[in-house]
Design a protein around this motif. Structure first.
Motif, PDB file in Angstrom:
ATOM      1  N   LYS A 209       0.906  -1.205  -0.061  1.00 23.89           N
ATOM      2  CA  LYS A 209       0.030   0.024   0.125  1.00 23.89           C
ATOM      3  C   LYS A 209       0.871   1.112  -0.120  1.00 23.89           C
ATOM      4  N   LYS A 210       2.131   1.068   0.565  1.00 19.54           N
ATOM      5  CA  LYS A 210       2.960   2.276   0.677  1.00 19.54           C
ATOM      6  C   LYS A 210       3.418   2.724  -0.754  1.00 19.54           C
ATOM      7  N   TYR A 211       3.479   1.947  -1.818  1.00 17.60           N
ATOM      8  CA  TYR A 211       3.994   2.226  -3.143  1.00 17.60           C
ATOM      9  C   TYR A 211       2.907   2.153  -4.455  1.00 17.60           C
ATOM     10  N   LEU A 212       1.771   1.469  -4.297  1.00 17.51           N
ATOM     11  CA  LEU A 212       0.834   1.479  -5.283  1.00 17.51           C
ATOM     12  C   LEU A 212      -0.480   2.306  -5.155  1.00 17.51           C
ATOM     13  N   ALA A 213      -0.835   2.576  -6.116  1.00 21.00           N
ATOM     14  CA  ALA A 213      -2.264   3.294  -6.073  1.00 21.00           C
ATOM     15  C   ALA A 213      -3.351   2.023  -5.869  1.00 21.00           C
ATOM     16  N   GLU A 214      -4.245   2.479  -5.452  1.00 17.86           N
ATOM     17  CA  GLU A 214      -5.505   1.568  -4.815  1.00 17.86           C
ATOM     18  C   GLU A 214      -5.951   0.388  -6.044  1.00 17.86           C
ATOM     19  N   ASP A 215      -6.113   1.249  -7.150  1.00 20.89           N
ATOM     20  CA  ASP A 215      -6.452   0.047  -8.321  1.00 20.89           C
ATOM     21  C   ASP A 215      -5.692  -0.680  -8.563  1.00 20.89           C
ATOM     22  N   GLU A 216      -4.304  -0.504  -8.687  1.00 18.67           N
ATOM     23  CA  GLU A 216      -3.166  -1.189  -8.837  1.00 18.67           C
ATOM     24  C   GLU A 216      -2.918  -2.128  -7.828  1.00 18.67           C
ATOM     25  N   LEU A 217      -3.041  -1.630  -6.479  1.00 20.75           N
ATOM     26  CA  LEU A 217      -2.954  -2.714  -5.439  1.00 20.75           C
ATOM     27  C   LEU A 217      -3.997  -3.829  -5.498  1.00 20.75           C
TER      28      LEU A 217
ATOM     29  N   ARG B 124       2.936 -12.048  -7.400  1.00 15.39           N
ATOM     30  CA  ARG B 124       2.762 -10.764  -7.474  1.00 15.39           C
ATOM     31  C   ARG B 124       3.847 -10.008  -8.040  1.00 15.39           C
ATOM     32  N   ALA B 125       4.921 -10.643  -7.708  1.00 11.16           N
ATOM     33  CA  ALA B 125       6.210  -9.995  -8.042  1.00 11.16           C
ATOM     34  C   ALA B 125       6.372 -10.002  -9.830  1.00 11.16           C
ATOM     35  N   THR B 126       6.032 -11.394 -10.244  1.00 11.73           N
ATOM     36  CA  THR B 126       5.771 -11.370 -11.793  1.00 11.73           C
ATOM     37  C   THR B 126       4.993 -10.388 -12.552  1.00 11.73           C
ATOM     38  N   GLN B 127       3.741 -10.060 -11.899  1.00 10.36           N
ATOM     39  CA  GLN B 127       2.783  -9.221 -12.277  1.00 10.36           C
ATOM     40  C   GLN B 127       3.487  -7.816 -12.102  1.00 10.36           C
ATOM     41  N   LEU B 128       4.018  -7.401 -11.271  1.00 14.98           N
ATOM     42  CA  LEU B 128       4.554  -5.981 -10.933  1.00 14.98           C
ATOM     43  C   LEU B 128       5.390  -5.925 -12.015  1.00 14.98           C
ATOM     44  N   MET B 129       6.290  -6.857 -12.400  1.00 11.72           N
ATOM     45  CA  MET B 129       7.210  -6.494 -13.552  1.00 11.72           C
ATOM     46  C   MET B 129       6.559  -6.399 -14.874  1.00 11.72           C
ATOM     47  N   ALA B 130       5.448  -7.209 -15.035  1.00  9.31           N
ATOM     48  CA  ALA B 130       4.632  -7.270 -16.446  1.00  9.31           C
ATOM     49  C   ALA B 130       4.234  -5.737 -16.394  1.00  9.31           C
ATOM     50  N   LEU B 131       3.682  -5.165 -15.545  1.00 12.34           N
ATOM     51  CA  LEU B 131       3.218  -3.723 -15.375  1.00 12.34           C
ATOM     52  C   LEU B 131       4.193  -2.821 -15.731  1.00 12.34           C
ATOM     53  N   GLN B 132       5.530  -3.050 -15.296  1.00 11.83           N
ATOM     54  CA  GLN B 132       6.515  -2.220 -15.736  1.00 11.83           C
ATOM     55  C   GLN B 132       6.901  -2.314 -17.070  1.00 11.83           C
ATOM     56  N   SER B 133       6.788  -3.373 -17.809  1.00 13.66           N
ATOM     57  CA  SER B 133       6.763  -3.463 -19.160  1.00 13.66           C
ATOM     58  C   SER B 133       5.878  -2.764 -19.896  1.00 13.66           C
ATOM     59  N   LYS B 134       4.680  -2.947 -19.564  1.00 16.19           N
ATOM     60  CA  LYS B 134       3.365  -2.291 -20.085  1.00 16.19           C
ATOM     61  C   LYS B 134       3.536  -0.698 -20.044  1.00 16.19           C
ATOM     62  N   GLU B 135       4.025  -0.392 -18.900  1.00 13.53           N
ATOM     63  CA  GLU B 135       4.218   1.034 -18.580  1.00 13.53           C
ATOM     64  C   GLU B 135       5.309   1.835 -19.702  1.00 13.53           C
ATOM     65  N   ILE B 136       6.239   0.925 -19.768  1.00 13.17           N
ATOM     66  CA  ILE B 136       7.653   1.377 -20.535  1.00 13.17           C
ATOM     67  C   ILE B 136       7.167   1.414 -22.096  1.00 13.17           C
ATOM     68  N   SER B 137       6.328   0.231 -22.409  1.00 20.02           N
ATOM     69  CA  SER B 137       5.869  -0.061 -23.751  1.00 20.02           C
ATOM     70  C   SER B 137       4.932   1.501 -24.475  1.00 20.02           C
TER      71      SER B 137
END
Length: 334
Positions: free
Chosen positions: A156-164, A173-186
């Motif tokens: 909760k300290k790092y993520l927005a509510e919908d993303e959390l 969860r770690a894998t999905q967070l990295m997938a979100l990073q990839s989506k963001e950079i794309s």
């Protein structure tokens, strides 16, 4: 992990006290039986010595394998430190001029990835030893944050509510967070915020994180082979049981013709205890290191390392309110 110069002798004795009680009883029984005339229960010490040689080899092999797993785990987290720093300044220098909000969000998401990963690596496995009384009692000397705090509160300290909510609904969860990073950079690449070279560089860092995570998960989810572990335990038990029976006759004969005749028999108890304690403690040391993420004082301090990375990356963004470093308590830090 334990960060002092060494474990004290008292710590070792307290750590193995339950074993000492059992080993003491196993040394007393054959000595008393011999004293009361059951001398036929004594065995020649030569075959027991040969068994001891075999046990020493296999326990040494186990300890060597345990250290290799521990050292590989530390190398993995060393790579995560370096890759995180590289990711931080590459991302900052590529995107800060065009979208500083996105840079901040991706930095925060990386802290969330470190948090999710350490929580996953602290999850108990059937073959781990932290629920054994010997290890469980020592664990009271320090705090394992991943068992004290809830992952929801930490993320909760790092993520927005919908993303959390999205991340908490996932298994890895770690894998999905990295997938979100990839989506963001794309998305940043599609919007023209970064060029081909920058996109390639940042993606290479994400691939490295995925690789580091996979290596850590391999160690976490694949135990020291059960056949090696089992045969070590069985041979060690046999050796421990037979040692007092093999030494009792030798100590009984030691005092023949001297003033200590009929008394040297009792030397069998402390010496058998000492020999069996040495072998058993060596095996316990291997057991304490073979699972380097479970949270023992011999493990990789992944909580401290994750906090160090977060401090370094926040410093890259010139943030002033940095989280405090995790410092050793009673020479132990996780």
């Amino acid at each position: 992990m334990h960060s002092g110069k060494r474990f004290s002798a008292i710590e070792f004795i307290v750590w193995t006290k339950r074993s000492i009680y059992v080993l003491l009883i196993l040394a007393i029984i054959p000595t008393l039986l011999y004293y009361f005339g059951f001398t036929f229960l004594s065995f020649p010490w030569q075959p027991i010595a040969i068994m001891g040689t075999a046990v020493a080899f296999i326990v040494g092999f186990k300890n060597n394998a345990s250290y290799s797993r521990l050292w590989e785990a530390r190398q993995i987290y060393g790579a995560i430190i370096n890759d995180s720093r590289s990711f931080g300044y590459i991302l900052r220098d590529s995107l800060s001029g065009k979208n500083p909000v996105k840079v901040k969000a991706m930095f925060e998401r990386h802290y969330a990835w470190l948090t999710a990963l350490r929580f996953q690596l602290r999850e108990p496995r059937a073959w781990e030893m932290m629920n054994v009384s010997q290890f469980e009692e020592y664990a009271k000397k320090y705090e394992i944050q991943e068992r004290t705090f809830k992952i929801e509160d930490e993320l909760k300290k790092y993520l927005a509510e919908d993303e959390l909510k999205y991340i908490l609904s996932k298994k890895n969860r770690a894998t999905q967070l990295m997938a979100l990073q990839s989506k963001e950079i794309s998305e940043a690449y599609a919007n023209g915020e970064i060029n081909d070279f920058q996109w390639s560089q940042i993606n290479q860092q994400l691939v490295k994180f995925t690789d580091d995570q996979g290596k850590a998960e391999r160690i976490k989810n694949f135990p020291y082979p059960r056949n090696f572990s089992s045969i070590t335990t069985y041979l060690l038990i046999l050796f421990i049981v037979f040692v007092p029976f093999g030494l009792v006759k030798e100590f009984a004969k030691m005092g023949d013709g001297t003033a200590l005749e009929n008394y040297t028999l009792w030397f069998n108890i402390p010496f058998s205890l000492l020999v069996t304690w040495c072998f058993h403690t060596l095996d316990s040391v291997g057991e304490a290191s073979v699972n380097p993420f479970e949270g023992s004082p011999n493990d990789v301090p992944i909580t401290q390392i994750s906090r160090t990375i977060e401090i370094d990356m926040r410093d890259m963004l010139d943030e002033k309110d940095l989280p405090p470093a995790i410092t050793p308590i009673k020479q132990i830090v996780l």
